[in-house]
Design a protein around this motif. Structure first.
Motif, PDB file in Angstrom:
ATOM      1  N   SER A  71      62.015   6.045  48.932  1.00  0.00           N
ATOM      2  CA  SER A  71      63.413   5.823  49.263  1.00  0.00           C
ATOM      3  C   SER A  71      64.346   6.101  48.091  1.00  0.00           C
ATOM      4  CB  SER A  71      63.615   4.366  49.713  1.00  0.00           C
ATOM      5  OG  SER A  71      63.275   3.463  48.657  1.00  0.00           O
ATOM      6  N   GLY A  72      63.811   6.206  46.876  1.00  0.00           N
ATOM      7  CA  GLY A  72      64.639   6.392  45.690  1.00  0.00           C
ATOM      8  C   GLY A  72      64.854   7.855  45.353  1.00  0.00           C
ATOM      9  N   PRO A  73      65.447   8.115  44.193  1.00  0.00           N
ATOM     10  CA  PRO A  73      65.676   9.505  43.779  1.00  0.00           C
ATOM     11  C   PRO A  73      64.380  10.206  43.402  1.00  0.00           C
ATOM     12  CG  PRO A  73      66.243   7.993  42.009  1.00  0.00           C
ATOM     13  CD  PRO A  73      65.945   7.142  43.208  1.00  0.00           C
ATOM     14  N   LEU A  74      64.396  11.520  43.449  1.00  0.00           N
ATOM     15  CA  LEU A  74      63.264  12.298  42.978  1.00  0.00           C
ATOM     16  C   LEU A  74      63.147  12.086  41.470  1.00  0.00           C
ATOM     17  CD1 LEU A  74      61.192  14.446  44.059  1.00  0.00           C
ATOM     18  CD2 LEU A  74      62.736  16.171  43.104  1.00  0.00           C
ATOM     19  N   ARG A  75      61.931  11.781  41.005  1.00  0.00           N
ATOM     20  CA  ARG A  75      61.706  11.466  39.593  1.00  0.00           C
ATOM     21  C   ARG A  75      61.110  12.685  38.894  1.00  0.00           C
ATOM     22  NH1 ARG A  75      57.792   6.714  40.508  1.00  0.00           N
ATOM     23  NH2 ARG A  75      57.037   8.355  41.896  1.00  0.00           N
ATOM     24  N   VAL A  76      61.861  13.226  37.958  1.00  0.00           N
ATOM     25  CA  VAL A  76      61.518  14.505  37.333  1.00  0.00           C
ATOM     26  C   VAL A  76      61.121  14.295  35.878  1.00  0.00           C
ATOM     27  CG1 VAL A  76      62.337  16.819  36.768  1.00  0.00           C
ATOM     28  CG2 VAL A  76      63.146  15.679  38.865  1.00  0.00           C
ATOM     29  N   GLY A  77      59.949  14.793  35.507  1.00  0.00           N
ATOM     30  CA  GLY A  77      59.517  14.776  34.119  1.00  0.00           C
ATOM     31  C   GLY A  77      59.820  16.121  33.476  1.00  0.00           C
ATOM     32  N   TYR A  78      60.396  16.092  32.292  1.00  0.00           N
ATOM     33  CA  TYR A  78      60.733  17.356  31.627  1.00  0.00           C
ATOM     34  C   TYR A  78      60.426  17.253  30.140  1.00  0.00           C
ATOM     35  CZ  TYR A  78      65.000  15.372  29.522  1.00  0.00           C
ATOM     36  OH  TYR A  78      65.883  14.633  28.768  1.00  0.00           O
TER      37      TYR A  78
ATOM     38  N   ARG B 295      73.267  20.712  32.415  1.00  0.00           N
ATOM     39  CA  ARG B 295      74.391  21.132  33.260  1.00  0.00           C
ATOM     40  C   ARG B 295      74.714  20.105  34.343  1.00  0.00           C
ATOM     41  NH1 ARG B 295      74.662  26.656  35.884  1.00  0.00           N
ATOM     42  NH2 ARG B 295      76.874  26.455  35.341  1.00  0.00           N
ATOM     43  N   ASN B 296      73.919  19.049  34.399  1.00  0.00           N
ATOM     44  CA  ASN B 296      74.074  18.039  35.454  1.00  0.00           C
ATOM     45  C   ASN B 296      74.047  18.708  36.824  1.00  0.00           C
ATOM     46  OD1 ASN B 296      74.333  15.360  36.342  1.00  0.00           O
ATOM     47  ND2 ASN B 296      76.563  15.528  36.498  1.00  0.00           N
ATOM     48  N   ALA B 297      73.160  19.693  36.959  1.00  0.00           N
ATOM     49  CA  ALA B 297      73.075  20.453  38.203  1.00  0.00           C
ATOM     50  C   ALA B 297      72.343  19.696  39.305  1.00  0.00           C
ATOM     51  CB  ALA B 297      72.372  21.783  37.943  1.00  0.00           C
ATOM     52  N   ALA B 298      71.592  18.668  38.942  1.00  0.00           N
ATOM     53  CA  ALA B 298      70.870  17.849  39.926  1.00  0.00           C
ATOM     54  C   ALA B 298      71.185  16.381  39.646  1.00  0.00           C
ATOM     55  CB  ALA B 298      69.364  18.119  39.836  1.00  0.00           C
ATOM     56  N   PRO B 299      72.389  15.938  39.967  1.00  0.00           N
ATOM     57  CA  PRO B 299      72.831  14.587  39.592  1.00  0.00           C
ATOM     58  C   PRO B 299      72.089  13.463  40.289  1.00  0.00           C
ATOM     59  CG  PRO B 299      74.429  15.619  41.059  1.00  0.00           C
ATOM     60  CD  PRO B 299      73.436  16.678  40.699  1.00  0.00           C
ATOM     61  N   ASP B 300      71.370  13.778  41.365  1.00  0.00           N
ATOM     62  CA  ASP B 300      70.725  12.712  42.138  1.00  0.00           C
ATOM     63  C   ASP B 300      69.283  12.444  41.723  1.00  0.00           C
ATOM     64  OD1 ASP B 300      73.044  12.425  43.639  1.00  0.00           O
ATOM     65  OD2 ASP B 300      72.408  13.913  45.115  1.00  0.00           O
ATOM     66  N   VAL B 301      68.775  13.148  40.713  1.00  0.00           N
ATOM     67  CA  VAL B 301      67.392  12.919  40.308  1.00  0.00           C
ATOM     68  C   VAL B 301      67.333  11.945  39.140  1.00  0.00           C
ATOM     69  CG1 VAL B 301      66.818  15.269  41.034  1.00  0.00           C
ATOM     70  CG2 VAL B 301      67.159  14.778  38.600  1.00  0.00           C
ATOM     71  N   GLU B 302      66.149  11.404  38.904  1.00  0.00           N
ATOM     72  CA  GLU B 302      65.905  10.490  37.786  1.00  0.00           C
ATOM     73  C   GLU B 302      65.060  11.235  36.752  1.00  0.00           C
ATOM     74  OE1 GLU B 302      62.861   6.895  37.491  1.00  0.00           O
ATOM     75  OE2 GLU B 302      64.620   6.355  38.683  1.00  0.00           O
ATOM     76  N   TRP B 303      65.569  11.338  35.520  1.00  0.00           N
ATOM     77  CA  TRP B 303      64.927  12.147  34.482  1.00  0.00           C
ATOM     78  C   TRP B 303      64.073  11.301  33.541  1.00  0.00           C
ATOM     79  CZ3 TRP B 303      65.292  17.349  34.761  1.00  0.00           C
ATOM     80  CH2 TRP B 303      66.349  17.904  35.503  1.00  0.00           C
ATOM     81  N   SER B 304      62.922  11.857  33.138  1.00  0.00           N
ATOM     82  CA  SER B 304      62.072  11.233  32.125  1.00  0.00           C
ATOM     83  C   SER B 304      61.657  12.317  31.132  1.00  0.00           C
ATOM     84  CB  SER B 304      60.824  10.603  32.751  1.00  0.00           C
ATOM     85  OG  SER B 304      61.171   9.519  33.589  1.00  0.00           O
ATOM     86  N   LEU B 305      61.913  12.069  29.838  1.00  0.00           N
ATOM     87  CA  LEU B 305      61.624  13.042  28.787  1.00  0.00           C
ATOM     88  C   LEU B 305      60.249  12.792  28.182  1.00  0.00           C
ATOM     89  CD1 LEU B 305      62.536  15.297  26.819  1.00  0.00           C
ATOM     90  CD2 LEU B 305      63.539  13.483  25.400  1.00  0.00           C
TER      91      LEU B 305
ATOM     92  N   ASP C 151      61.559  17.864  51.435  1.00  0.00           N
ATOM     93  CA  ASP C 151      62.925  18.387  51.471  1.00  0.00           C
ATOM     94  C   ASP C 151      63.625  18.189  50.132  1.00  0.00           C
ATOM     95  OD1 ASP C 151      62.578  19.172  54.077  1.00  0.00           O
ATOM     96  OD2 ASP C 151      63.521  17.384  54.946  1.00  0.00           O
ATOM     97  N   GLN C 152      63.433  17.005  49.516  1.00  0.00           N
ATOM     98  CA  GLN C 152      64.018  16.755  48.202  1.00  0.00           C
ATOM     99  C   GLN C 152      63.482  17.743  47.176  1.00  0.00           C
ATOM    100  OE1 GLN C 152      63.045  12.360  48.281  1.00  0.00           O
ATOM    101  NE2 GLN C 152      64.891  12.276  47.030  1.00  0.00           N
ATOM    102  N   ILE C 153      62.190  17.987  47.237  1.00  0.00           N
ATOM    103  CA  ILE C 153      61.565  18.914  46.290  1.00  0.00           C
ATOM    104  C   ILE C 153      62.128  20.316  46.474  1.00  0.00           C
ATOM    105  CG2 ILE C 153      59.408  20.069  45.689  1.00  0.00           C
ATOM    106  CD1 ILE C 153      57.999  17.388  46.276  1.00  0.00           C
ATOM    107  N   ARG C 154      62.241  20.759  47.728  1.00  0.00           N
ATOM    108  CA  ARG C 154      62.774  22.107  47.978  1.00  0.00           C
ATOM    109  C   ARG C 154      64.195  22.245  47.444  1.00  0.00           C
ATOM    110  NH1 ARG C 154      61.129  26.148  50.998  1.00  0.00           N
ATOM    111  NH2 ARG C 154      59.531  24.823  51.978  1.00  0.00           N
ATOM    112  N   THR C 155      65.021  21.258  47.714  1.00  0.00           N
ATOM    113  CA  THR C 155      66.406  21.294  47.231  1.00  0.00           C
ATOM    114  C   THR C 155      66.448  21.349  45.707  1.00  0.00           C
ATOM    115  OG1 THR C 155      67.220  20.088  49.162  1.00  0.00           O
ATOM    116  CG2 THR C 155      68.602  20.048  47.191  1.00  0.00           C
ATOM    117  N   PHE C 156      65.601  20.531  45.068  1.00  0.00           N
ATOM    118  CA  PHE C 156      65.568  20.517  43.612  1.00  0.00           C
ATOM    119  C   PHE C 156      65.074  21.848  43.058  1.00  0.00           C
ATOM    120  CE2 PHE C 156      63.347  19.788  39.590  1.00  0.00           C
ATOM    121  CZ  PHE C 156      64.419  19.334  38.821  1.00  0.00           C
ATOM    122  N   LEU C 157      64.046  22.421  43.662  1.00  0.00           N
ATOM    123  CA  LEU C 157      63.524  23.697  43.184  1.00  0.00           C
ATOM    124  C   LEU C 157      64.556  24.812  43.331  1.00  0.00           C
ATOM    125  CD1 LEU C 157      59.862  23.622  44.548  1.00  0.00           C
ATOM    126  CD2 LEU C 157      60.639  23.139  42.220  1.00  0.00           C
TER     127      LEU C 157
END
Length: 335
Positions: free
Chosen positions: A53-60, A72-82, A243-249
């Motif tokens: 139910s939460g945001p897509l969690r992206v590791g980078y 660029r804040n191009a994906a404002p709805d994701v949660e980032w982890s460095l 769907d979230q993954i496709r949008t993010f990709l």
């Protein structure tokens, strides 16, 4: 919950300290909940840490294409982890702490060997000049064979680990011919600067940062390793967040393409995110920023050759069937 320890009879407790026993019970209950949570997180199954139910969690990792998406804040709805390296990112996948992330070519092999569950859904064009063996000019090393008997630092299980394997093969050497010191980038840089190691195999942007006067590029991966990026996703997210993954990709792809078409603006955008000066950022991007690409049978075969190479050297327990983890359902986004 642990039971109270039985003691010999004692005088009744003063009534001025109410609620002591309920707090003890509550503390025990909280402890059990925490322990259960830790156990679930560490088990590495496909449901660990799942929260659809939460945001897509992206590791980078700092510098990769995902850094530009974030900057660029191009994906404002994701949660980032460095993460400092690919192996650390795959451990987060195992723990269920992220849904998707980007790594180099060796981390997927080590992750699969460690029974971490994931799928490979995208890659990049080759980046052979984005990793290299660095030495000090005054040490007199002229080719990799000169490092026989010397100490070589690198991050275990990262993309440069495969470059080491290929360099050894190309120079008719084995792991027994050098002293390998496994160090993370933050540990390896001071060791290299202070001559505690003879050579450092490293990737951008750490590579570009280390290109100081007196430092020589002994070899890069040209003709030896592709050094591609790979996009990994957890099986749980693949099924429940498609769907979230496709949008993010789609955002990842369009942002990467924008950066390649606008290198100067890309540098200005990314330098503050990387905390690196613009000149160093531009130099690293010029050789290491490549377009994304779909995963194909040829990519699966390339990864399998890497896995087989690590297995032959007993650097991972084998065999590792990495080709079966390639999933082409998002190829239309990358193609």
């Amino acid at each position: 919950m642990s039971h109270p320890v039985r003691r010999s009879p004692a005088p009744p407790r003063p009534s001025s300290r109410p609620g002591r026993r309920p707090r003890t019970r509550l503390a025990g209950l909280v402890t059990l909940i925490v322990l259960a949570t830790v156990a679930l997180t560490g088990c590495g199954d496909e449901t660990a840490g799942a929260d659809d139910s939460g945001p897509l969690r992206v590791g980078y990792q700092r510098f990769g294409g995902l850094s530009l998406v974030k900057a660029r804040n191009a994906a404002p709805d994701v949660e980032w982890s460095l993460f400092e390296s690919g192996p650390a990112l795959t451990e987060a996948l195992k723990a269920g702490a992220i849904d998707i992330g980007q790594v180099g070519e060796a981390p997927p092999v080590f992750a699969a060997a460690g029974k971490i569950r994931f799928r490979i859904i995208g890659t990049s064009a080759p980046v052979p000049q984005g990793e290299a063996v660095l030495v000090k000019e005054d040490r007199g090393f002229r080719d990799f064979a000169d490092l026989r008997g010397r100490t070589v630092a690198l991050n275990k299980g990262s993309n440069v680990h495969w470059l080491l394997v290929r360099l050894l093969e190309a120079n008719n050497m084995t792991l027994a011919d050098i002293n390998v010191k496994y160090l993370k980038p933050a540990e390896a840089r001071p060791a290299f600067d202070n001559n505690q190691v003879d050579a450092w195999i490293i990737w951008d942007p750490y590579f570009a940062l280390a290109e100081q006067p007196g430092v020589r590029i002994l070899a890069d991966a040209t003709g030896l390793a592709s050094n591609r990026e790979y996009v990994l996703v957890s099986p749980q997210a693949l099924e429940s967040r498609s769907d979230q993954i496709r949008t993010f990709l789609e955002t990842y792809r369009s942002t990467t393409d924008w950066g390649i078409a606008n290198p100067e603006e890309r540098t200005r955008t990314l330098a503050p995110e990387l905390k690196i000066d613009e000149a160093t950022t531009a130099r690293a991007l010029a050789r290491s920023a490549q377009p994304l690409a779909p995963v194909t049978p040829a990519i699966g075969a390339e990864l399998q050759a890497i896995a087989d190479g690590f297995t032959t050297l007993e650097l991972v327990p084998g065999p590792v069937d990495i080709a079966s983890l390639v999933d082409d359902r998002y190829n239309a986004v990358f193609g």
